[in-house]
Design a protein around this motif. Sequence first.
Motif, PDB file in Angstrom:
ATOM      1  N   THR A 193       0.976  -1.305  -0.127  1.00 52.47           N
ATOM      2  CA  THR A 193      -0.112  -0.027   0.117  1.00 52.47           C
ATOM      3  C   THR A 193       0.790   1.345  -0.002  1.00 52.47           C
ATOM      4  OG1 THR A 193      -1.711  -1.068   1.043  1.00 52.47           O
ATOM      5  CG2 THR A 193      -1.699   1.274   1.251  1.00 52.47           C
ATOM      6  N   TYR A 194       2.032   1.186   0.705  1.00 54.22           N
ATOM      7  CA  TYR A 194       2.708   2.335   0.811  1.00 54.22           C
ATOM      8  C   TYR A 194       3.491   2.635  -0.471  1.00 54.22           C
ATOM      9  CZ  TYR A 194       7.339   4.966   1.496  1.00 54.22           C
ATOM     10  OH  TYR A 194       8.242   6.219   1.371  1.00 54.22           O
ATOM     11  N   PHE A 195       4.152   1.688  -1.151  1.00 51.42           N
ATOM     12  CA  PHE A 195       4.982   1.743  -2.486  1.00 51.42           C
ATOM     13  C   PHE A 195       3.840   2.018  -3.555  1.00 51.42           C
ATOM     14  CE2 PHE A 195       8.264  -0.396  -0.087  1.00 51.42           C
ATOM     15  CZ  PHE A 195       9.428   0.552  -0.416  1.00 51.42           C
ATOM     16  N   PHE A 199       2.192   9.688  -4.481  1.00 52.28           N
ATOM     17  CA  PHE A 199       2.850  10.843  -4.072  1.00 52.28           C
ATOM     18  C   PHE A 199       3.058  11.045  -2.430  1.00 52.28           C
ATOM     19  CE2 PHE A 199      -0.377  12.279  -7.260  1.00 52.28           C
ATOM     20  CZ  PHE A 199       0.339  12.717  -7.933  1.00 52.28           C
ATOM     21  N   LEU A 200       3.158   9.762  -1.669  1.00 57.50           N
ATOM     22  CA  LEU A 200       3.539   9.564  -0.587  1.00 57.50           C
ATOM     23  C   LEU A 200       4.849   8.765  -0.376  1.00 57.50           C
ATOM     24  CD1 LEU A 200       0.131   8.821   1.327  1.00 57.50           C
ATOM     25  CD2 LEU A 200       1.599  11.158   1.160  1.00 57.50           C
ATOM     26  N   ALA A 201       5.253   7.857  -1.418  1.00 57.27           N
ATOM     27  CA  ALA A 201       6.410   7.203  -1.422  1.00 57.27           C
ATOM     28  C   ALA A 201       7.567   7.963  -1.644  1.00 57.27           C
ATOM     29  CB  ALA A 201       6.278   5.937  -2.115  1.00 57.27           C
ATOM     30  N   VAL A 202       8.619   7.998  -0.861  1.00 55.86           N
ATOM     31  CA  VAL A 202       9.929   8.588  -1.103  1.00 55.86           C
ATOM     32  C   VAL A 202      10.769   8.033  -1.793  1.00 55.86           C
ATOM     33  CG1 VAL A 202       9.713   9.924   1.257  1.00 55.86           C
ATOM     34  CG2 VAL A 202      10.857   7.779   1.072  1.00 55.86           C
ATOM     35  N   PRO A 203      11.514   8.757  -2.828  1.00 55.80           N
ATOM     36  CA  PRO A 203      12.270   8.419  -3.767  1.00 55.80           C
ATOM     37  C   PRO A 203      13.654   7.704  -3.282  1.00 55.80           C
ATOM     38  CG  PRO A 203      12.717  10.875  -4.074  1.00 55.80           C
ATOM     39  CD  PRO A 203      11.700  10.333  -2.881  1.00 55.80           C
ATOM     40  N   PHE A 204      13.913   8.088  -1.850  1.00 55.57           N
ATOM     41  CA  PHE A 204      15.343   7.535  -1.348  1.00 55.57           C
ATOM     42  C   PHE A 204      15.167   6.205  -0.743  1.00 55.57           C
ATOM     43  CE2 PHE A 204      13.517  10.311   1.981  1.00 55.57           C
ATOM     44  CZ  PHE A 204      13.358   9.561   3.117  1.00 55.57           C
ATOM     45  N   VAL A 205      14.008   5.496  -0.906  1.00 61.26           N
ATOM     46  CA  VAL A 205      13.842   4.236  -0.293  1.00 61.26           C
ATOM     47  C   VAL A 205      13.652   3.472  -1.565  1.00 61.26           C
ATOM     48  CG1 VAL A 205      12.812   2.520   1.034  1.00 61.26           C
ATOM     49  CG2 VAL A 205      13.063   5.042   1.958  1.00 61.26           C
ATOM     50  N   GLY A 239       1.483   3.287   5.687  1.00 62.61           N
ATOM     51  CA  GLY A 239       0.770   2.085   5.016  1.00 62.61           C
ATOM     52  C   GLY A 239      -0.746   2.057   6.020  1.00 62.61           C
ATOM     53  N   ALA A 240      -0.363   1.990   7.172  1.00 65.21           N
ATOM     54  CA  ALA A 240      -1.794   1.800   8.192  1.00 65.21           C
ATOM     55  C   ALA A 240      -2.573   3.143   8.026  1.00 65.21           C
ATOM     56  CB  ALA A 240      -1.169   1.549   9.528  1.00 65.21           C
ATOM     57  N   MET A 241      -1.920   4.272   7.883  1.00 65.38           N
ATOM     58  CA  MET A 241      -2.757   5.361   7.752  1.00 65.38           C
ATOM     59  C   MET A 241      -3.613   5.494   6.427  1.00 65.38           C
ATOM     60  SD  MET A 241      -1.590   9.314   6.921  1.00 65.38           S
ATOM     61  CE  MET A 241      -1.130   8.678   5.003  1.00 65.38           C
ATOM     62  N   MET A 288      12.845   9.597   6.734  1.00 63.37           N
ATOM     63  CA  MET A 288      11.424   8.536   6.727  1.00 63.37           C
ATOM     64  C   MET A 288      10.568   8.792   8.143  1.00 63.37           C
ATOM     65  SD  MET A 288      10.372   6.767   4.510  1.00 63.37           S
ATOM     66  CE  MET A 288       8.857   6.329   4.492  1.00 63.37           C
ATOM     67  N   PHE A 289      11.296   8.892   9.207  1.00 62.55           N
ATOM     68  CA  PHE A 289      10.509   9.339  10.511  1.00 62.55           C
ATOM     69  C   PHE A 289       9.488  10.553  10.274  1.00 62.55           C
ATOM     70  CE2 PHE A 289       9.995  11.341  14.866  1.00 62.55           C
ATOM     71  CZ  PHE A 289       9.152  10.374  15.453  1.00 62.55           C
ATOM     72  N   ALA A 290      10.545  11.708   9.904  1.00 61.37           N
ATOM     73  CA  ALA A 290      10.146  12.956   9.850  1.00 61.37           C
ATOM     74  C   ALA A 290       9.162  13.297   8.830  1.00 61.37           C
ATOM     75  CB  ALA A 290      11.225  13.991   9.458  1.00 61.37           C
ATOM     76  N   HIS A 291       9.073  12.336   7.716  1.00 62.66           N
ATOM     77  CA  HIS A 291       8.088  12.226   6.449  1.00 62.66           C
ATOM     78  C   HIS A 291       6.996  11.601   7.027  1.00 62.66           C
ATOM     79  CE1 HIS A 291       6.489  11.983   2.581  1.00 62.66           C
ATOM     80  NE2 HIS A 291       6.423  10.601   2.531  1.00 62.66           N
ATOM     81  N   SER A 292       6.992  10.577   7.948  1.00 62.02           N
ATOM     82  CA  SER A 292       5.603   9.866   8.316  1.00 62.02           C
ATOM     83  C   SER A 292       4.978  10.661   9.319  1.00 62.02           C
ATOM     84  CB  SER A 292       6.052   8.570   8.873  1.00 62.02           C
ATOM     85  OG  SER A 292       6.976   8.859  10.192  1.00 62.02           O
ATOM     86  N   ARG A 293       5.738  11.479   9.949  1.00 62.42           N
ATOM     87  CA  ARG A 293       4.955  12.608  10.716  1.00 62.42           C
ATOM     88  C   ARG A 293       4.393  13.541  10.252  1.00 62.42           C
ATOM     89  NH1 ARG A 293       7.546  14.172  16.624  1.00 62.42           N
ATOM     90  NH2 ARG A 293       5.916  15.541  16.137  1.00 62.42           N
TER      91      ARG A 293
END
Length: 394
Positions: A193-195, A199-205, A239-241, A288-293
């Motif tokens: 779901t995340y990937f 517009f939410l998946a970040v390119p550095f992962v 993904g849970a969000m 990634m933590f800052a992005h999820s927040r």
Amino acid sequence: MPPGPELAAFTTVFRAADAHRVKRNRQPVSCTACQRRKTKCDRQKPCGACEKRSESAACRFGPPTGPAGRLEVQARLARLEEMVKDLATSGSKNPDVSGNLVKPGFGETLGPETLGDGTEADYHGATSWSALVESIRDIQNVLEAEEDMPPPPDEPADVALPDIFLGDMAPLTMKEVIGSLPSRPDADKLVTTYFNAKFLAVPFVHVHHFRRRYEAFWENPEATSFLWLSIMFSILSIGAMIAKVKGLVGPLLLSVAEPKFYMVRSAQCLITGQYLKAKAFSVEALMMFAHSRNVQKEDSDPTIWAFYGLTVRLAQRRGYHLDAVNVSTNITPFEAEMRRRTWFMIQSSDLLFSFQLGMPPMIYQEVCNADHPRNLIDDDFDEGTEVPPSRPPD
């Protein structure tokens, strides 16, 4: 006027202590005997060092009393009191045959054969012998009163200090990590779901790189870095969000917890992995933590700017702001491209949040020479392959 030779040894006795001296107020964790001998203490009761010396009864733990133990301080005060009493009764002067003043050595008792005829003083001032004896007794009374007080509770030897940035969060164990995860099928759905969120998946992962490590984690959790686990928990949180918004939690995803729960686990993995030491995955994990927040806040949170600011410093410590060739020759083409992606996201976030808060950015372009990432998707390159040129802009 300089003091005479008979007073030179006493000119610093009554000197006031330095008011600017910083005093150590940390409770000791070693026994008093090991502190006095300056030896290593295993903090057992009794400790191994005292048992080897057959001094188990003397092994005591307590607050610091100075360079010597409390019992030794009391013994020295008792000897000092006896010396002061002897000096008070025999007089303060002891001339030898040449008329010079003879001072007894420390610990020596003046016998009758070495004493001269002294005169007793009728007036006893603040620095008289009787006043000194009373002061010594006052110190002894204070030490005895402290002995009657209950000892402070013992603190564990390896207590981790609270993280001043993420808060007072306890580190995680791998057992707690495994117990916090949803079932494997539900975790797979959250990752997918995340990937799939464009517009939410970040390119550095990198999706393929992440999935390989994801499979390796389920096969051997103990060999996984806690900083990478922080990335995984942030992905599970987003993904849970998304699943919660779509109403998938419950009917289809039975074992999925609240998004905030996985976010807290991500922060705990950061602390357990010691992210402030700028280890591998520390930059990506904190980003990634800052992005999820950030994506889970309805309104803008100005504290997230501080998270991105700390990420800037960690990235600079790892040389993300420089071209990979200038950092190390061991960096592979895949790693170099992922470093460029990460630094691009850090620069973008720094500019965005600085502009939003009306603050100057933290990154100065004059000290950066990292190139922009190439216009590629994750399917275009992977570990062990060459990074192709950028796709056309269209």
